[in-house]
Write a protein that holds these residues in place. Structure first.
Motif, PDB file in Angstrom:
ATOM      1  N   TYR A  34       0.833  -1.200   0.000  1.00 22.94           N
ATOM      2  CA  TYR A  34       0.000   0.000   0.000  1.00 22.94           C
ATOM      3  C   TYR A  34       0.869   1.252   0.000  1.00 22.94           C
ATOM      4  CZ  TYR A  34      -3.885  -3.064   1.347  1.00 22.94           C
ATOM      5  OH  TYR A  34      -4.835  -4.050   1.379  1.00 22.94           O
ATOM      6  N   GLY A  35       0.458   2.240  -0.767  1.00 21.69           N
ATOM      7  CA  GLY A  35       1.150   3.514  -0.743  1.00 21.69           C
ATOM      8  C   GLY A  35       0.871   4.296   0.528  1.00 21.69           C
ATOM      9  N   LEU A  67       3.930   1.491   2.728  1.00 19.63           N
ATOM     10  CA  LEU A  67       5.091   2.340   2.489  1.00 19.63           C
ATOM     11  C   LEU A  67       4.895   3.749   3.029  1.00 19.63           C
ATOM     12  CD1 LEU A  67       5.983   1.294  -1.177  1.00 19.63           C
ATOM     13  CD2 LEU A  67       7.013   0.489   0.955  1.00 19.63           C
ATOM     14  N   ASN A  68       3.630   4.199   3.100  1.00 17.43           N
ATOM     15  CA  ASN A  68       3.330   5.576   3.513  1.00 17.43           C
ATOM     16  C   ASN A  68       4.229   6.582   2.797  1.00 17.43           C
ATOM     17  OD1 ASN A  68       1.067   5.350   5.188  1.00 17.43           O
ATOM     18  ND2 ASN A  68       2.293   4.788   6.959  1.00 17.43           N
ATOM     19  N   CYS A  69       4.331   6.408   1.491  1.00 18.05           N
ATOM     20  CA  CYS A  69       5.137   7.320   0.670  1.00 18.05           C
ATOM     21  C   CYS A  69       4.288   8.526   0.264  1.00 18.05           C
ATOM     22  CB  CYS A  69       5.697   6.596  -0.548  1.00 18.05           C
ATOM     23  SG  CYS A  69       4.482   5.695  -1.547  1.00 18.05           S
ATOM     24  N   GLU A  70       3.856   9.264   1.283  1.00 18.92           N
ATOM     25  CA  GLU A  70       2.916  10.358   1.085  1.00 18.92           C
ATOM     26  C   GLU A  70       3.627  11.693   0.897  1.00 18.92           C
ATOM     27  OE1 GLU A  70       0.761  10.215   4.685  1.00 18.92           O
ATOM     28  OE2 GLU A  70      -0.168   8.265   4.299  1.00 18.92           O
ATOM     29  N   LYS A  71       3.013  12.540   0.097  1.00 19.20           N
ATOM     30  CA  LYS A  71       3.472  13.919  -0.045  1.00 19.20           C
ATOM     31  C   LYS A  71       2.242  14.810  -0.014  1.00 19.20           C
ATOM     32  CE  LYS A  71       6.246  17.029  -2.884  1.00 19.20           C
ATOM     33  NZ  LYS A  71       7.036  17.170  -4.148  1.00 19.20           N
ATOM     34  N   GLY A  72       2.112  15.599   1.034  1.00 16.27           N
ATOM     35  CA  GLY A  72       0.909  16.399   1.189  1.00 16.27           C
ATOM     36  C   GLY A  72      -0.250  15.511   1.612  1.00 16.27           C
ATOM     37  N   VAL A  73      -1.433  15.811   1.109  1.00 21.23           N
ATOM     38  CA  VAL A  73      -2.625  15.034   1.433  1.00 21.23           C
ATOM     39  C   VAL A  73      -2.648  13.770   0.585  1.00 21.23           C
ATOM     40  CG1 VAL A  73      -5.143  15.031   1.503  1.00 21.23           C
ATOM     41  CG2 VAL A  73      -3.894  17.146   1.992  1.00 21.23           C
ATOM     42  N   PRO A  74      -2.607  12.583   1.198  1.00 21.79           N
ATOM     43  CA  PRO A  74      -2.580  11.352   0.407  1.00 21.79           C
ATOM     44  C   PRO A  74      -3.838  11.183  -0.426  1.00 21.79           C
ATOM     45  CG  PRO A  74      -2.935  10.866   2.738  1.00 21.79           C
ATOM     46  CD  PRO A  74      -2.585  12.314   2.644  1.00 21.79           C
ATOM     47  N   LEU A  75      -3.668  10.624  -1.623  1.00 20.90           N
ATOM     48  CA  LEU A  75      -4.750  10.310  -2.559  1.00 20.90           C
ATOM     49  C   LEU A  75      -5.392  11.568  -3.160  1.00 20.90           C
ATOM     50  CD1 LEU A  75      -6.533   7.504  -0.465  1.00 20.90           C
ATOM     51  CD2 LEU A  75      -4.594   7.271  -2.026  1.00 20.90           C
ATOM     52  N   SER A  76      -4.711  12.708  -3.046  1.00 15.69           N
ATOM     53  CA  SER A  76      -5.287  13.956  -3.541  1.00 15.69           C
ATOM     54  C   SER A  76      -4.832  14.315  -4.955  1.00 15.69           C
ATOM     55  CB  SER A  76      -4.934  15.112  -2.601  1.00 15.69           C
ATOM     56  OG  SER A  76      -3.527  15.289  -2.532  1.00 15.69           O
ATOM     57  N   GLY A  77      -3.869  13.588  -5.499  1.00 16.92           N
ATOM     58  CA  GLY A  77      -3.385  13.897  -6.838  1.00 16.92           C
ATOM     59  C   GLY A  77      -2.207  13.020  -7.203  1.00 16.92           C
ATOM     60  N   TRP A  78      -1.767  13.145  -8.446  1.00 21.25           N
ATOM     61  CA  TRP A  78      -0.708  12.297  -9.011  1.00 21.25           C
ATOM     62  C   TRP A  78       0.520  12.215  -8.109  1.00 21.25           C
ATOM     63  CZ3 TRP A  78       0.812   8.834 -12.531  1.00 21.25           C
ATOM     64  CH2 TRP A  78       2.159   8.766 -12.897  1.00 21.25           C
ATOM     65  N   SER A  80       0.779  12.816  -4.879  1.00 19.71           N
ATOM     66  CA  SER A  80       0.516  12.635  -3.446  1.00 19.71           C
ATOM     67  C   SER A  80       1.016  11.292  -2.910  1.00 19.71           C
ATOM     68  CB  SER A  80      -0.973  12.795  -3.156  1.00 19.71           C
ATOM     69  OG  SER A  80      -1.730  11.775  -3.782  1.00 19.71           O
ATOM     70  N   LEU A  81       1.267  10.325  -3.801  1.00 22.42           N
ATOM     71  CA  LEU A  81       1.952   9.076  -3.442  1.00 22.42           C
ATOM     72  C   LEU A  81       3.198   8.999  -4.309  1.00 22.42           C
ATOM     73  CD1 LEU A  81      -0.975   6.476  -3.134  1.00 22.42           C
ATOM     74  CD2 LEU A  81       0.108   7.819  -1.323  1.00 22.42           C
ATOM     75  N   THR A  82       4.364   9.169  -3.688  1.00 18.64           N
ATOM     76  CA  THR A  82       5.600   9.387  -4.451  1.00 18.64           C
ATOM     77  C   THR A  82       6.180   8.125  -5.071  1.00 18.64           C
ATOM     78  OG1 THR A  82       7.033   9.045  -2.527  1.00 18.64           O
ATOM     79  CG2 THR A  82       6.153  11.268  -2.879  1.00 18.64           C
ATOM     80  N   TYR A 107       3.381   6.660  -7.632  1.00 20.25           N
ATOM     81  CA  TYR A 107       3.578   5.348  -6.988  1.00 20.25           C
ATOM     82  C   TYR A 107       3.333   4.209  -7.981  1.00 20.25           C
ATOM     83  CZ  TYR A 107       1.734   1.532  -3.947  1.00 20.25           C
ATOM     84  OH  TYR A 107       1.440   0.347  -3.346  1.00 20.25           O
ATOM     85  N   ASP A 108       2.239   4.303  -8.764  1.00 12.61           N
ATOM     86  CA  ASP A 108       1.909   3.275  -9.747  1.00 12.61           C
ATOM     87  C   ASP A 108       2.926   3.247 -10.885  1.00 12.61           C
ATOM     88  OD1 ASP A 108      -0.609   2.573  -8.450  1.00 12.61           O
ATOM     89  OD2 ASP A 108      -1.340   4.501  -9.184  1.00 12.61           O
ATOM     90  N   ALA A 109       3.353   4.426 -11.306  1.00 15.61           N
ATOM     91  CA  ALA A 109       4.323   4.505 -12.401  1.00 15.61           C
ATOM     92  C   ALA A 109       5.648   3.854 -12.010  1.00 15.61           C
ATOM     93  CB  ALA A 109       4.546   5.967 -12.798  1.00 15.61           C
ATOM     94  N   VAL A 110       6.084   4.083 -10.762  1.00 20.35           N
ATOM     95  CA  VAL A 110       7.338   3.477 -10.296  1.00 20.35           C
ATOM     96  C   VAL A 110       7.222   1.952 -10.300  1.00 20.35           C
ATOM     97  CG1 VAL A 110       8.944   3.264  -8.364  1.00 20.35           C
ATOM     98  CG2 VAL A 110       7.944   5.491  -8.905  1.00 20.35           C
ATOM     99  N   ALA A 111       6.077   1.420  -9.846  1.00 19.99           N
ATOM    100  CA  ALA A 111       5.869  -0.034  -9.850  1.00 19.99           C
ATOM    101  C   ALA A 111       5.876  -0.577 -11.277  1.00 19.99           C
ATOM    102  CB  ALA A 111       4.545  -0.368  -9.158  1.00 19.99           C
TER     103      ALA A 111
END
Length: 290
Positions: A34-35, A67-78, A80-82, A107-111
């Motif tokens: 999970y991101g 992973l909690n790879c959050e930036k700012g508010v999670p799930l708020s935009g491209w 927001s999950l690094t 996050y999805d692009a990195v995977a």
């Protein structure tokens, strides 16, 4: 045993039971990454218009990593999950297959690109379809070009419904890559006797002011335009009068359209005699009564 590594943005109440069932049948076969765990910690859902957390076990019964790879508010935009930590967990676990559940975040692009670099087969199960929004021709062409490019790198795609399947076919996916993977729901009545079910039904209908001979038509979800809850009022004009007089509308949920829905409910009662009940937001363990 073959290992499936799943990448999901956050724990989702209707997907977690899939991983739990897979683990029960084949222990060690699936690991979910999970991101963010914001849906478990409690979050403000803008579409529900409130803060809540699901009241069912979301983080037990299966292997997972947050992973909690959050930036700012999670799930708020491209951004927001690094995607920080994604490359490392794929390299460490070396799965046989990676299943992705969307292309919404960095996050999805990195995977995706880490799997391609390592030669790991990629599968996808995602809700995307083309009928939900009206888009300009330019945006539609650009969107299609991006999806067509991404889908070429996938080995299997699991479609959820016909519009989902048509989206993939339109964007260059051959039928031999497409496999059905429908929605399902947990049976929250399992182990409940018919007598218990009828008592629950009778009590709930009484509390909601529903007559014994009423036909209940329900809506459950977010009160937003995309979900189109207003269609229950629009249908009234098409019903025969003897049927319309027995209809009782039952809304479970919340969202930005609630005030408008309540106004439509008042109008429908004046015009047709249709009664409407609003339960408010209903969490998972409360669903059987409704």
């Amino acid at each position: 045993m073959r290992k499936l590594l799943v990448f999901d943005s956050h724990p989702v109440q209707y997907r977690v039971p899939i991983w739990q069932q897979m683990t029960a049948k084949h222990p060690g076969s699936v690991h979910v990454v999970y991101g963010t765990d914001s849906s478990v910690r409690g979050e403000v859902d803008k579409e529900f218009g409130m803060s809540f957390k699901w009241d069912v076990p979301m983080m037990s019964g299966y292997e997972h990593t947050v992973l909690n790879c959050e930036k700012g508010v999670p799930l708020s935009g491209w951004a927001s999950l690094t995607g920080e930590g994604v490359k490392e967990i794929i390299e460490r676990m070396k799965p046989d297959v990676i299943l992705m559940l969307g292309f919404n975040y960095r996050y999805d692009a990195v995977a995706y690109y880490t799997a391609k670099r390592m030669g790991i087969p990629l599968w996808l199960r995602c809700e995307t379809q083309d009928k939900c929004f009206e888009r300009s021709k330019m945006k539609s062409v650009a969107r299609s070009l991006i999806y067509t490019t991404l889908y070429k790198g996938l080995n299997k795609i699991f479609y959820i419904g016909e519009l989902n399947k048509q989206h993939y076919q339109k964007n260059g996916v051959s039928d031999n890559k497409l496999f059905p993977a429908r929605y399902f729901t947990v049976d929250r009545f399992a182990g409940m006797s018919n007598e218990e079910k009828m008592l629950l039904r009778k009590t709930r209908r009484k509390d909601a002011g529903v007559d014994d001979n009423a036909i209940v038509v329900g809506f459950s979800g977010k009160f937003i335009e995309k979900k189109n809850p207003k269609i229950l009022f629009e249908m009234q004009a098409s019903l025969a009068e003897e049927l319309r007089s027995r209809i009782h509308l039952y809304f479970m949920g919340s969202g930005e359209l609630e005030r408008e829905l309540r106004a439509l409910a008042s109008e429908a009662e004046r015009k047709y005699g249709t009664k409407t009940y609003f339960s408010g937001f209903v969490n998972q363990t409360q669903l059987p009564a409704h």
